[in-house]
Design an enzyme around this catalytic site. Sequence first.
Site, PDB file in Angstrom:
ATOM      1  N   HIS A  99     -36.863 105.120  21.118  1.00 53.00           N
ATOM      2  CA  HIS A  99     -36.993 105.803  22.533  1.00 53.00           C
ATOM      3  C   HIS A  99     -37.974 106.914  22.295  1.00 53.00           C
ATOM      4  O   HIS A  99     -38.221 107.282  21.306  1.00 53.00           O
ATOM      5  CB  HIS A  99     -35.549 106.586  22.851  1.00 53.00           C
ATOM      6  CG  HIS A  99     -34.867 107.266  21.717  1.00 53.00           C
ATOM      7  ND1 HIS A  99     -34.459 106.713  20.564  1.00 53.00           N
ATOM      8  CD2 HIS A  99     -35.126 108.957  21.335  1.00 53.00           C
ATOM      9  CE1 HIS A  99     -33.949 107.689  19.553  1.00 53.00           C
ATOM     10  NE2 HIS A  99     -34.448 108.782  20.227  1.00 53.00           N
ATOM     11  N   HIS A 101     -39.088 110.535  24.024  1.00 55.93           N
ATOM     12  CA  HIS A 101     -38.766 111.646  24.680  1.00 55.93           C
ATOM     13  C   HIS A 101     -39.853 111.996  25.698  1.00 55.93           C
ATOM     14  O   HIS A 101     -40.849 112.236  25.155  1.00 55.93           O
ATOM     15  CB  HIS A 101     -38.193 112.849  24.011  1.00 55.93           C
ATOM     16  CG  HIS A 101     -37.226 112.499  23.057  1.00 55.93           C
ATOM     17  ND1 HIS A 101     -36.097 113.051  23.134  1.00 55.93           N
ATOM     18  CD2 HIS A 101     -37.198 112.109  21.790  1.00 55.93           C
ATOM     19  CE1 HIS A 101     -35.018 112.766  22.232  1.00 55.93           C
ATOM     20  NE2 HIS A 101     -35.627 112.022  21.487  1.00 55.93           N
TER      21      HIS A 101
HETATM   22  P1  AMP Z   1     -33.410 111.254  18.752  1.00 55.30           P
HETATM   23  O1  AMP Z   1     -32.691 112.500  17.868  1.00 55.30           O
HETATM   24  O2  AMP Z   1     -34.791 111.378  18.712  1.00 55.30           O
HETATM   25  O3  AMP Z   1     -32.585 110.111  18.208  1.00 55.30           O
HETATM   26  O4  AMP Z   1     -32.760 111.362  20.265  1.00 55.30           O
HETATM   27  C1  AMP Z   1     -31.728 110.886  20.597  1.00 55.30           C
HETATM   28  C2  AMP Z   1     -31.328 111.497  22.029  1.00 55.30           C
HETATM   29  O5  AMP Z   1     -30.444 110.707  22.774  1.00 55.30           O
HETATM   30  C3  AMP Z   1     -30.699 112.844  21.962  1.00 55.30           C
HETATM   31  O6  AMP Z   1     -31.540 113.826  22.549  1.00 55.30           O
HETATM   32  C4  AMP Z   1     -29.388 112.764  22.785  1.00 55.30           C
HETATM   33  O7  AMP Z   1     -29.041 113.931  23.422  1.00 55.30           O
HETATM   34  C5  AMP Z   1     -29.868 111.577  23.595  1.00 55.30           C
HETATM   35  N1  AMP Z   1     -28.576 110.731  24.049  1.00 55.30           N
HETATM   36  C6  AMP Z   1     -27.458 110.412  23.193  1.00 55.30           C
HETATM   37  N2  AMP Z   1     -26.399 109.712  23.903  1.00 55.30           N
HETATM   38  C7  AMP Z   1     -26.817 109.803  25.081  1.00 55.30           C
HETATM   39  C8  AMP Z   1     -26.355 109.092  26.405  1.00 55.30           C
HETATM   40  N3  AMP Z   1     -25.254 108.648  26.415  1.00 55.30           N
HETATM   41  N4  AMP Z   1     -27.073 109.375  27.560  1.00 55.30           N
HETATM   42  C9  AMP Z   1     -28.357 110.027  27.654  1.00 55.30           C
HETATM   43  N5  AMP Z   1     -28.865 110.625  26.535  1.00 55.30           N
HETATM   44  C10 AMP Z   1     -28.103 110.107  25.150  1.00 55.30           C
END
Ligand code: AMP
Length: 137
Positions: A99, A101
């Site tokens: 993903h 950001h």
């Molecule tokens: P990372 O730390 O780069 O792996 O980012 C994972 C991101 O996914 C975090 O910023 C979380 O807030 C986000 N996240 C986790 N679960 C969900 C969800 N169900 N819907 C939207 N974002 C999510």
Amino acid sequence: MSDCIFCKIIAGEIPSSKVYEDDDVLAFLDITQVTKGHTLLIPKKHYRNILEMDATSASTLFARLPKIAQQLKEKLGANGLNIVNNNEEIAGQTIFHTHIHLLPRFDETDGLNIEFTAHEPDFTALAQLANELYIGE
Ligand code: AMP
Ligand code: ZN
């Protein structure tokens, strides 16, 4: 992948706030909203992170960034935007489905603080390191 939360979002098994979707990618609001409009762009096919992707799958994903970034900035009236991608736990990855950001930026107090620790440049060391790291075509 059956136990992947982002695969479940793609499958519609978990709700998400979508801002863009096509055959290959999905963009939806991050639940934590580090800054207003904080969005995640993901490939519909499961990859653990960039380290597992090839040029074609990465091109498909990254090609969507300009349009989504431009639209978020325009619609939110943001002044700029950070694009961040974490790979593996040490780099802050918590969800192991690639993903990206997208973090719209408004001002110095908008909630995001990315700091780089700068070192005095050592040009001999730089040349040596580049030599060791040089990647052929
Ligand atoms: P990372 O730390 O780069 O792996 O980012 C994972 C991101 O996914 C975090 O910023 C979380 O807030 C986000 N996240 C986790 N679960 C969900 C969800 N169900 N819907 C939207 N974002 C999510
Ligand atoms: Zn997945």
